[in-house]
Design an enzyme around this catalytic site. Structure first.
Site, PDB file in Angstrom:
ATOM      1  N   TYR A 157      25.638  -2.839  -7.892  1.00  0.00           N
ATOM      2  CA  TYR A 157      26.394  -3.981  -8.408  1.00  0.00           C
ATOM      3  C   TYR A 157      26.747  -4.967  -7.298  1.00  0.00           C
ATOM      4  CZ  TYR A 157      26.796  -1.298 -12.717  1.00  0.00           C
ATOM      5  OH  TYR A 157      26.520  -0.587 -13.860  1.00  0.00           O
TER       6      TYR A 157
ATOM      7  N   GLU B  30      16.777   1.170 -19.350  1.00  0.00           N
ATOM      8  CA  GLU B  30      15.484   1.758 -19.692  1.00  0.00           C
ATOM      9  C   GLU B  30      15.413   2.218 -21.134  1.00  0.00           C
ATOM     10  OE1 GLU B  30      14.704   3.815 -15.282  1.00  0.00           O
ATOM     11  OE2 GLU B  30      14.820   5.067 -17.079  1.00  0.00           O
TER      12      GLU B  30
ATOM     13  N   HIS C  73      30.398   6.821 -17.554  1.00  0.00           N
ATOM     14  CA  HIS C  73      29.139   7.520 -17.817  1.00  0.00           C
ATOM     15  C   HIS C  73      29.320   8.890 -18.481  1.00  0.00           C
ATOM     16  CE1 HIS C  73      27.344   4.957 -14.284  1.00  0.00           C
ATOM     17  NE2 HIS C  73      27.853   4.229 -15.279  1.00  0.00           N
TER      18      HIS C  73
ATOM     19  N   GLN D 231      35.318   4.726 -20.102  1.00  0.00           N
ATOM     20  CA  GLN D 231      34.316   4.771 -21.156  1.00  0.00           C
ATOM     21  C   GLN D 231      34.440   6.018 -22.030  1.00  0.00           C
ATOM     22  OE1 GLN D 231      30.674   4.467 -18.930  1.00  0.00           O
ATOM     23  NE2 GLN D 231      31.163   2.433 -18.145  1.00  0.00           N
TER      24      GLN D 231
ATOM     25  N   TYR E 103      13.353  11.776 -15.170  1.00  0.00           N
ATOM     26  CA  TYR E 103      13.274  10.331 -15.372  1.00  0.00           C
ATOM     27  C   TYR E 103      13.742   9.531 -14.155  1.00  0.00           C
ATOM     28  CZ  TYR E 103      11.726  11.552 -19.952  1.00  0.00           C
ATOM     29  OH  TYR E 103      10.972  12.076 -20.982  1.00  0.00           O
TER      30      TYR E 103
END
Length: 373
Positions: free
Chosen positions: A268, A247, A153, A89, A257
């Site tokens: 997963y 979220e 991430h 990513q 959070y």
């Protein structure tokens, strides 16, 4: 720049929002839509972020590491772009302009970088200027550490608030049990800076032993949407959950959070991460998705161009390949709509200077939503 004085108390840090949303939480597909989608810029592979320099002039990041300058129908590759760590990513990620860009020319870019010790990479933030189709005055403002060869991430979005503070999101880099709950470590955080990369003196963890004082909030998984609320000036964020539990959060100084101690998602593999969806001292999302849509990009609609849309939030879905419109009443989602179905993975969304919505779609390019009569 006006220096806001934040009074960070235990009560502020433990502030929680009620997340009493419908368990059904269904998304509707409207029969009639107030637009037609026109492909304005074609042949883009992974347009991760884009900004408008003016009417019909944009800068577009390709995750592979190319920065595209589009003007009046022509695409040109910008030179002297930072070297990126293109893995999973990671790559060339978000781009944003300084609020006073017309006068100072500063452009902000986030990317996966190999700079620093260790193999692999981590998210970095730089600012620069565009001159003769080349990046100049490059300044590295922040580089997260430590490097890792994990490919997931990185985050990462960039946004300015009304006081000129700069926010950056960085994902937890696949180290969920180490990074997001530890303020001495990078990853799983929202960061806050002055526009030149200095850390504000009133950031919530200034003075805390060994803390990364650029941190503004923590307990995040992989935030890939940041947007400023057009009326309140608050910074809103969306982030990927695991399997379920994506979220939307309103970012508060010092707030936790919850990831991974609380979540509305599961692994997963189908196994449980935790049986807790809330915990004292941890801030609840104002909205969550089950199943996950894999949200990316986020824009508030301020234009009157599209009937009934003003005040809505637009969010891209990578997983289901559509754009979602969230109709809001205050900070509560009252309706979900599925738009641009099966067009492709929607990566970023912007409201242009002409009052039209522009949508970046992987493997396609950038679409302009032309209002229907």
């Amino acid at each position: 720049m006006r220096n806001s004085v934040l009074s960070i108390t235990l009560a502020a840090i433990t502030l929680s929002y009620s997340c009493a949303q419908s368990t059904e939480n269904k998304v509707d597909t409207p029969v009639n839509t107030p637009y037609s989608a026109e492909l304005m810029i074609d042949e883009l592979q992974t347009p991760w972020g884009f900004v408008f320099l003016g009417k019909n002039e944009l800068l577009i990041t390709e995750k592979s590491g190319e920065l595209i300058h589009y003007k009046d129908g022509n695409k040109t590759k910008v030179k002297n772009v930072p070297e990126v760590y293109a893995r999973g990513q990671g790559g060339l990620l978000d781009i944003e302009l300084h609020p006073d860009f017309k006068n100072n020319g500063w452009i902000y870019i986030s990317y996966a970088s190999q700079e620093g010790e260790g193999k692999g990479g981590h998210t970095a933030l730089m600012r620069c200027k565009l001159k003769d189709n080349s990046l100049s005055h490059k300044e590295l403002l922040y580089k997260a550490s430590p490097n890792t060869t994990k490919g997931q991430h990185f985050g990462s979005r960039i946004e300015f608030d009304n006081d000129g503070y700069l926010y950056l999101s960085i994902g937890e880099r696949g180290a969920r049990d180490e990074n997001p709950q530890d303020i001495t470590r990078d990853g799983g955080k929202i960061y806050r800076f002055y526009d030149d990369g200095r850390i504000p003196e009133d950031n919530p963890f200034t003075g805390k032993k060994n803390a990364k004082t650029a941190i503004y909030s923590y307990g995040h998984r992989n935030p890939q949407g940041l947007a400023i609320h057009p009326e309140t000036g608050e910074i809103w964020e969306n982030e990927h959950g695991p399997r379920g539990g994506d979220e939307i959060n309103i970012i508060k100084a010092g707030a936790n959070y919850g990831w991974p101690l609380v979540t509305y998602g599961i692994n997963y593999s189908g196994t449980s991460i935790t049986d807790k969806t809330e915990m004292e001292g941890m801030t609840q999302p104002i909205h969550y998705w089950v199943p996950s849509i894999a949200p990316s990009g986020m824009a508030f609609v301020t234009t009157d161009t599209y009937k009934g849309w003003k005040g809505s939030i637009l969010i891209g879905s990578l997983k289901f390949q559509y754009m979602e419109r969230l109709q809001m009443e205050g900070d509560k989602v009252v309706k979900r709509e599925k738009l641009l179905s099966d067009l492709g993975r929607v990566r970023d969304i912007k409201e242009g200077p002409d009052g039209l919505i522009y949508v970046a779609v992987e493997g396609k390019g950038i679409y302009k939503l032309v209002s229907s009569p």
